[in-house]
Design an enzyme around this catalytic site. Structure first.
Site, PDB file in Angstrom:
ATOM      1  N   SER A   1      27.991  23.958 -33.524  1.00 50.06           N
ATOM      2  CA  SER A   1      26.867  23.263 -34.141  1.00 50.06           C
ATOM      3  C   SER A   1      26.742  23.720 -35.587  1.00 50.06           C
ATOM      4  O   SER A   1      27.068  24.872 -35.915  1.00 50.06           O
ATOM      5  CB  SER A   1      25.567  23.571 -33.395  1.00 50.06           C
ATOM      6  OG  SER A   1      24.450  23.032 -34.080  1.00 50.06           O
TER       7      SER A   1
ATOM      8  N   TYR B   1      20.178  30.504 -30.273  1.00 51.68           N
ATOM      9  CA  TYR B   1      21.034  29.315 -30.247  1.00 51.68           C
ATOM     10  C   TYR B   1      22.007  29.341 -31.418  1.00 51.68           C
ATOM     11  O   TYR B   1      23.209  29.077 -31.258  1.00 51.68           O
ATOM     12  CB  TYR B   1      20.188  28.037 -30.276  1.00 51.68           C
ATOM     13  CG  TYR B   1      21.028  26.776 -30.182  1.00 51.68           C
ATOM     14  CD1 TYR B   1      21.510  26.346 -28.953  1.00 51.68           C
ATOM     15  CD2 TYR B   1      21.347  26.044 -31.324  1.00 51.68           C
ATOM     16  CE1 TYR B   1      22.292  25.204 -28.858  1.00 51.68           C
ATOM     17  CE2 TYR B   1      22.121  24.905 -31.236  1.00 51.68           C
ATOM     18  CZ  TYR B   1      22.596  24.483 -29.996  1.00 51.68           C
ATOM     19  OH  TYR B   1      23.384  23.355 -29.911  1.00 51.68           O
TER      20      TYR B   1
END
Length: 251
Positions: free
Chosen positions: A139, A149
């Site tokens: 990501s 994350y």
């Protein structure tokens, strides 16, 4: 006929990977926690694409269930895994100090440990055969400072870069895709307010997957879909980290 195994196949990018790989003639092994969604998707894929589809329900945070997926990757017959898509992941929707330790540990197991373990199993099978493709889903958030994350996705990117380098000359490739904001169920499941971002910031899942598969076929180690997110990634790599941390507060 080649076989692709996809984790996190029941929704979002995982489902899109399943459709595009099926449409290009791959048989599939679909892995996710939701049995009902996997079975429904498998029926649709069999009917539309005329491919073989196996359903393998597993919670990758559970070592015993992860071991079942490892066993399938190691299975050489009748359909050895030629393409491994490590897509399973989710956002936690809360800051580190507000998230229960068990929740954080499960997310680490799904987004880091399972990637390591399944990639290792794939390498052990693919390198002796002299062919194979490993795709991981990172990501743009991996360049930011948005909690664990970001940390998980930074690990995925760096791990895949190193894996791709180490596999040169083996016939096996590793590719990490770093999407930006993509229209899937991801943000709703995490409880993040998607309406706070402008329309132009969003990518389509079909474009992200198409770019990823094209990069993997070309043997590229890293791909960031869309010019706008390639530009954003360049900035995040070059801005002072203090500035990046301030930007990250908005996400």
């Amino acid at each position: 006929m080649t076989t692709a195994l996809i984790t996190g196949a029941s929704a979002g990018l995982g489902t899109e990977f399943a459709w595009q790989l099926a449409e290009s003639g791959h048989d599939l092994v679909l892995v996710a926690r939701s049995v009902d969604r996997l079975e429904t998707l498998a029926e649709q894929l069999r009917a539309a694409a005329r491919v073989q589809v196996e359903v393998l329900p597993a919670d990758l945070a559970d070592p015993d269930q992860l071991a079942l997926v490892v066993e399938r990757v190691h299975a050489g017959s009748p359909a050895p895994v030629d393409v491994l898509v490590l897509n399973a992941g989710y956002g936690l929707g809360a800051t580190f100090h507000r998230t229960a330790p068990g929740v954080e540990e499960a997310a680490l197991a799904v987004m880091v440990t399972s990637v390591l373990v399944l990639a290792r199993a794939a390498v052990e099978e693919m390198v002796p055969r002299g062919r194979g493709t490993i795709i991981t889903v990172g990501s743009v958030a991996g360049l930011m400072a948005s909690g664990t994350y970001s940390a998980h996705k930074a690990w995925v990117r760096t791990f895949t870069e190193g894996l791709g380098r180490s596999l040169r000359g083996t016939g096996v490739t590793a590719t990490v895709v770093n999407p930006g904001l993509t229209r899937t169920e991801f943000h709703d499941r995490a409880g993040w307010r998607a309406s706070g971002f402008p329309r132009w910031a969003w990518l389509s899942a079909s474009d992200v997957v198409a770019d990823t598969l094209a990069a993997a076929r070309a043997g590229r180690v890293e791909v960031t879909p869309s010019l706008r997110y390639r530009a954003a990634s360049w900035l995040l790599r070059h801005l002072p980290r203090g500035v990046v941390r301030r930007i990250s507060r908005s996400f």
